[in-house]
Design a protein around this motif. Structure first.
Motif, PDB file in Angstrom:
ATOM      1  N   VAL A  38       0.844  -1.199   0.000  1.00  0.00           N
ATOM      2  CA  VAL A  38       0.000   0.000   0.000  1.00  0.00           C
ATOM      3  C   VAL A  38       0.878   1.247   0.000  1.00  0.00           C
ATOM      4  N   ILE A  39       1.952   1.240   0.798  1.00  0.00           N
ATOM      5  CA  ILE A  39       2.884   2.369   0.805  1.00  0.00           C
ATOM      6  C   ILE A  39       3.455   2.575  -0.588  1.00  0.00           C
ATOM      7  N   GLU A  40       3.906   1.492  -1.189  1.00  0.00           N
ATOM      8  CA  GLU A  40       4.546   1.558  -2.505  1.00  0.00           C
ATOM      9  C   GLU A  40       3.586   2.027  -3.595  1.00  0.00           C
ATOM     10  N   LEU A  41       2.348   1.529  -3.572  1.00  0.00           N
ATOM     11  CA  LEU A  41       1.409   1.773  -4.664  1.00  0.00           C
ATOM     12  C   LEU A  41       0.355   2.830  -4.334  1.00  0.00           C
ATOM     13  N   GLY A  42       0.179   3.158  -3.046  1.00  0.00           N
ATOM     14  CA  GLY A  42      -0.812   4.153  -2.645  1.00  0.00           C
ATOM     15  C   GLY A  42      -2.247   3.665  -2.733  1.00  0.00           C
ATOM     16  N   SER A  43      -2.422   2.377  -2.977  1.00  0.00           N
ATOM     17  CA  SER A  43      -3.758   1.845  -3.197  1.00  0.00           C
ATOM     18  C   SER A  43      -3.861   0.440  -2.619  1.00  0.00           C
ATOM     19  N   LEU A  44      -4.901   0.218  -1.829  1.00  0.00           N
ATOM     20  CA  LEU A  44      -5.140  -1.123  -1.296  1.00  0.00           C
ATOM     21  C   LEU A  44      -5.548  -2.065  -2.418  1.00  0.00           C
ATOM     22  N   ASN A  45      -6.321  -1.574  -3.361  1.00  0.00           N
ATOM     23  CA  ASN A  45      -6.755  -2.399  -4.486  1.00  0.00           C
ATOM     24  C   ASN A  45      -5.556  -2.866  -5.323  1.00  0.00           C
ATOM     25  N   LYS A  46      -4.651  -1.943  -5.642  1.00  0.00           N
ATOM     26  CA  LYS A  46      -3.450  -2.313  -6.412  1.00  0.00           C
ATOM     27  C   LYS A  46      -2.555  -3.241  -5.611  1.00  0.00           C
ATOM     28  N   ALA A  47      -2.430  -2.986  -4.312  1.00  0.00           N
ATOM     29  CA  ALA A  47      -1.612  -3.842  -3.447  1.00  0.00           C
ATOM     30  C   ALA A  47      -2.173  -5.258  -3.433  1.00  0.00           C
ATOM     31  N   ALA A  48      -3.479  -5.369  -3.294  1.00  0.00           N
ATOM     32  CA  ALA A  48      -4.130  -6.683  -3.270  1.00  0.00           C
ATOM     33  C   ALA A  48      -3.890  -7.428  -4.580  1.00  0.00           C
ATOM     34  N   LYS A  49      -4.095  -6.746  -5.691  1.00  0.00           N
ATOM     35  CA  LYS A  49      -3.892  -7.388  -6.999  1.00  0.00           C
ATOM     36  C   LYS A  49      -2.465  -7.865  -7.165  1.00  0.00           C
ATOM     37  N   GLU A  50      -1.507  -7.039  -6.770  1.00  0.00           N
ATOM     38  CA  GLU A  50      -0.104  -7.417  -6.911  1.00  0.00           C
ATOM     39  C   GLU A  50       0.251  -8.623  -6.035  1.00  0.00           C
ATOM     40  N   MET A  51      -0.477  -8.773  -4.934  1.00  0.00           N
ATOM     41  CA  MET A  51      -0.226  -9.904  -4.036  1.00  0.00           C
ATOM     42  C   MET A  51      -1.103 -11.116  -4.362  1.00  0.00           C
ATOM     43  N   GLY A  52      -1.905 -11.007  -5.424  1.00  0.00           N
ATOM     44  CA  GLY A  52      -2.713 -12.135  -5.855  1.00  0.00           C
ATOM     45  C   GLY A  52      -3.944 -12.392  -5.001  1.00  0.00           C
ATOM     46  N   MET A  53      -4.484 -11.329  -4.417  1.00  0.00           N
ATOM     47  CA  MET A  53      -5.704 -11.503  -3.620  1.00  0.00           C
ATOM     48  C   MET A  53      -6.734 -10.464  -4.053  1.00  0.00           C
ATOM     49  N   SER A  54      -7.961 -10.703  -3.684  1.00  0.00           N
ATOM     50  CA  SER A  54      -9.016  -9.754  -4.019  1.00  0.00           C
ATOM     51  C   SER A  54      -8.951  -8.544  -3.087  1.00  0.00           C
ATOM     52  N   TYR A  55      -9.536  -7.452  -3.546  1.00  0.00           N
ATOM     53  CA  TYR A  55      -9.614  -6.252  -2.708  1.00  0.00           C
ATOM     54  C   TYR A  55     -10.380  -6.582  -1.433  1.00  0.00           C
ATOM     55  N   GLU A  57      16.258 -16.463   2.458  1.00  0.00           N
ATOM     56  CA  GLU A  57      16.445 -15.073   2.020  1.00  0.00           C
ATOM     57  C   GLU A  57      15.236 -14.639   1.221  1.00  0.00           C
ATOM     58  N   LYS A  58      14.388 -13.877   1.859  1.00  0.00           N
ATOM     59  CA  LYS A  58      13.222 -13.372   1.143  1.00  0.00           C
ATOM     60  C   LYS A  58      13.505 -11.972   0.646  1.00  0.00           C
ATOM     61  N   LYS A  59      13.055 -11.708  -0.532  1.00  0.00           N
ATOM     62  CA  LYS A  59      13.249 -10.400  -1.124  1.00  0.00           C
ATOM     63  C   LYS A  59      12.248  -9.430  -0.495  1.00  0.00           C
ATOM     64  N   GLU A  60      12.748  -8.341   0.008  1.00  0.00           N
ATOM     65  CA  GLU A  60      11.868  -7.369   0.643  1.00  0.00           C
ATOM     66  C   GLU A  60      11.211  -6.500  -0.417  1.00  0.00           C
ATOM     67  N   ILE A  61      10.047  -6.019  -0.080  1.00  0.00           N
ATOM     68  CA  ILE A  61       9.304  -5.149  -0.981  1.00  0.00           C
ATOM     69  C   ILE A  61      10.170  -3.950  -1.356  1.00  0.00           C
ATOM     70  N   GLY A  62      10.226  -3.657  -2.640  1.00  0.00           N
ATOM     71  CA  GLY A  62      10.971  -2.499  -3.110  1.00  0.00           C
ATOM     72  C   GLY A  62      12.439  -2.752  -3.347  1.00  0.00           C
ATOM     73  N   GLN A  63      12.921  -3.951  -3.003  1.00  0.00           N
ATOM     74  CA  GLN A  63      14.340  -4.267  -3.192  1.00  0.00           C
ATOM     75  C   GLN A  63      14.570  -4.644  -4.659  1.00  0.00           C
ATOM     76  N   GLU A  64      15.629  -4.146  -5.230  1.00  0.00           N
ATOM     77  CA  GLU A  64      15.949  -4.433  -6.630  1.00  0.00           C
ATOM     78  C   GLU A  64      16.552  -5.819  -6.780  1.00  0.00           C
ATOM     79  N   ASP A  65      16.430  -6.379  -7.979  1.00  0.00           N
ATOM     80  CA  ASP A  65      17.051  -7.691  -8.276  1.00  0.00           C
ATOM     81  C   ASP A  65      18.551  -7.573  -8.269  1.00  0.00           C
TER      82      ASP A  65
END
Length: 126
Positions: free
Chosen positions: A33-50, A118-126
């Motif tokens: 949500v911080i990254e995208l500013g939207s709960l709906n976009k955050a949910a979609k990116e995480m593969g869940m419904s709003y 080692e989990k990749k943290e949100i916003g971390q580059e490849d």
């Protein structure tokens, strides 16, 4: 016999009599949500419904008695409340300490090579 290499994975969370209070799933959702500013976009990116995402946040807010997300004034986007920000930061720091302790004690107890997942943290580059 070759020494086994094992990956330690730990996912603690907190529950109350009302259900899941807070855990890494909530942290990841709030970070999105911080990254995208939207709960709906955050949910979609995480593969869940709003609806599922909102339900998780709402359940935590109800159990805590305070909001984790607040609408930005004059905008349609969300930001973390001061409590949401505090809980995300504290949970991430606490999770790291839990993992470090578990790694140390598992290396002392078990006959295999143990390393942290080692989990990749949100916003971390490849």
């Amino acid at each position: 016999m070759d020494k086994i290499k094992a990956v330690l994975r730990i996912q603690p969370w907190f529950e109350s009599d009302k259900g899941v209070l807070f855990g890494m799933g909530r942290v990841l959702l709030l970070q999105k949500v911080i990254e995208l500013g939207s709960l709906n976009k955050a949910a979609k990116e995480m593969g869940m419904s709003y609806r599922a995402a909102w339900g998780k946040i709402k359940a935590s807010e109800d159990a805590l008695g305070a909001p984790l997300l607040i609408r930005e004034e004059g905008k349609r986007s969300f930001k973390l409340s001061p409590l949401g920000e505090e809980l995300v930061n504290k949970f991430i720091a606490w999770q790291k300490r839990v993992e470090e302790f578990a790694l140390k004690t598992s290396q002392d107890e078990f006959p295999w090579d143990v390393e942290l997942f080692e989990k990749k943290e949100i916003g971390q580059e490849d």
